[in-house]
Write a protein that holds these residues in place. Sequence first.
Motif, PDB file in Angstrom:
ATOM      1  N   THR A 247     -33.366  19.297  20.559  1.00 20.99           N
ATOM      2  CA  THR A 247     -32.866  19.089  19.205  1.00 20.99           C
ATOM      3  C   THR A 247     -34.027  18.797  18.266  1.00 20.99           C
ATOM      4  OG1 THR A 247     -30.663  18.370  19.881  1.00 20.99           O
ATOM      5  CG2 THR A 247     -31.468  17.532  17.780  1.00 20.99           C
TER       6      THR A 247
ATOM      7  N   GLY B  20     -30.359  19.167  14.321  1.00 18.30           N
ATOM      8  CA  GLY B  20     -29.825  20.489  14.622  1.00 18.30           C
ATOM      9  C   GLY B  20     -30.551  21.159  15.767  1.00 18.30           C
ATOM     10  N   LEU B  21     -29.927  22.203  16.291  1.00 19.98           N
ATOM     11  CA  LEU B  21     -30.533  23.018  17.339  1.00 19.98           C
ATOM     12  C   LEU B  21     -31.165  24.254  16.727  1.00 19.98           C
ATOM     13  CD1 LEU B  21     -27.593  22.956  19.916  1.00 19.98           C
ATOM     14  CD2 LEU B  21     -29.822  21.831  20.217  1.00 19.98           C
TER      15      LEU B  21
ATOM     16  N   SER C 104     -33.567  24.480  12.306  1.00 24.09           N
ATOM     17  CA  SER C 104     -32.213  24.227  12.792  1.00 24.09           C
ATOM     18  C   SER C 104     -31.246  25.287  12.270  1.00 24.09           C
ATOM     19  CB  SER C 104     -31.729  22.849  12.348  1.00 24.09           C
ATOM     20  OG  SER C 104     -32.446  21.834  13.003  1.00 24.09           O
TER      21      SER C 104
ATOM     22  N   THR D 138     -25.580  25.228  16.340  1.00 26.24           N
ATOM     23  CA  THR D 138     -25.296  23.805  16.518  1.00 26.24           C
ATOM     24  C   THR D 138     -23.800  23.534  16.403  1.00 26.24           C
ATOM     25  OG1 THR D 138     -27.438  23.329  15.467  1.00 26.24           O
ATOM     26  CG2 THR D 138     -25.970  21.476  15.827  1.00 26.24           C
TER      27      THR D 138
ATOM     28  N   ALA E  60     -25.705  15.754  16.766  1.00 26.12           N
ATOM     29  CA  ALA E  60     -25.268  17.089  16.373  1.00 26.12           C
ATOM     30  C   ALA E  60     -24.107  17.022  15.397  1.00 26.12           C
ATOM     31  CB  ALA E  60     -24.887  17.897  17.606  1.00 26.12           C
TER      32      ALA E  60
ATOM     33  N   TYR F 141     -25.434  16.138  11.988  1.00 24.89           N
ATOM     34  CA  TYR F 141     -26.138  17.293  11.422  1.00 24.89           C
ATOM     35  C   TYR F 141     -25.142  18.311  10.879  1.00 24.89           C
ATOM     36  CZ  TYR F 141     -28.247  21.870  11.174  1.00 24.89           C
ATOM     37  OH  TYR F 141     -28.619  23.127  10.737  1.00 24.89           O
ATOM     38  N   CYS F 142     -24.134  18.629  11.656  1.00 30.41           N
ATOM     39  CA  CYS F 142     -23.174  19.653  11.237  1.00 30.41           C
ATOM     40  C   CYS F 142     -22.411  19.221   9.987  1.00 30.41           C
ATOM     41  CB  CYS F 142     -22.201  19.973  12.365  1.00 30.41           C
ATOM     42  SG  CYS F 142     -22.938  20.843  13.756  1.00 30.41           S
TER      43      CYS F 142
END
Length: 304
Positions: free
Chosen positions: A106, A111-112, A136, A141, A167, A170-171
């Motif tokens: 991450t 985020g991914l 990201s 994600t 996560a 972040y989303c």
Amino acid sequence: MTVNLTAAAGFMATHARLLDRRRFHLLTASPADAGADAGAAREGVLAALDAYRNPDGGYGWGLEPDLRSPESQPGAALHAFEVFEEIAPATAPQAAALCDWLESVTLPDGGLPFALPLTVADGTAPWWRGADPGVSALQITAVSAAAAHRVAAADPAVAAHPWLRRATRYCLDAVEALDGAPHAYALSFALHFLDAVHETEPRAAGLMRRMGAYLPRNGELRVEGGTEDERLRPLDVAPAPGRPVRDLLDPEAVRADLARLAALQADDGGWTVDYAVISPAGALEWRGAATVRALRVLRANGAL
């Protein structure tokens, strides 16, 4: 709506990879068999999934059919979480270990990256090959976190994992920051995520209403950059009945899409996809996965 399960079983035996054959068996076992053999069926699915697992706890090796490289990738996490969801109410320690791996890749904002550097580029779609590992991506994600939240409903270790908390934040922040309609897949996956956290995150309902403004009531979204006929349909956006995201769609559009999905069973018993063909192996593997998905969606909606 008529689905030929015998033909589907024949297709899976003839063409599908072992993982999807095991998933099909778990899905379609008779109630009597499921009661006697549920544990063995789940163990078989997990054993097949383990073939794609790396020592770091992530998944690669083509678990995402258009990403053939062996190293662990964020793009494979969704497919692993799908299996963990399917074995519920049973749980598997591999699910929390996958969260550990996701935490390790991450980025600082939570985020991914869409994809990590590939060790083997052959047979892999250009969108995976060209991803920036330092940026990201809401799309990957959101879809991973949405699937993880569905797993978390039965798995306390996933529910309490710090990666899922990061996560999720972040989303929510990334969706809130959108000032226009995102790509069709990013919109669909953001809606999946908001639906998954609708009961637990105070911001989710309002953000779903905002994102719903970008979704036609017929649920169809053209995939920019995809094949000529590629589009997302109502059951791609809202596959499960009784969920908040389903309220964004015209009920008649959902009913029509259920009939369309059932009618897409090919003469060989399987379903197909309208994605671009990247490799012969990937194209066939997608068909096995698409067949399992179609049957799961039809069953969830009482059409099987």
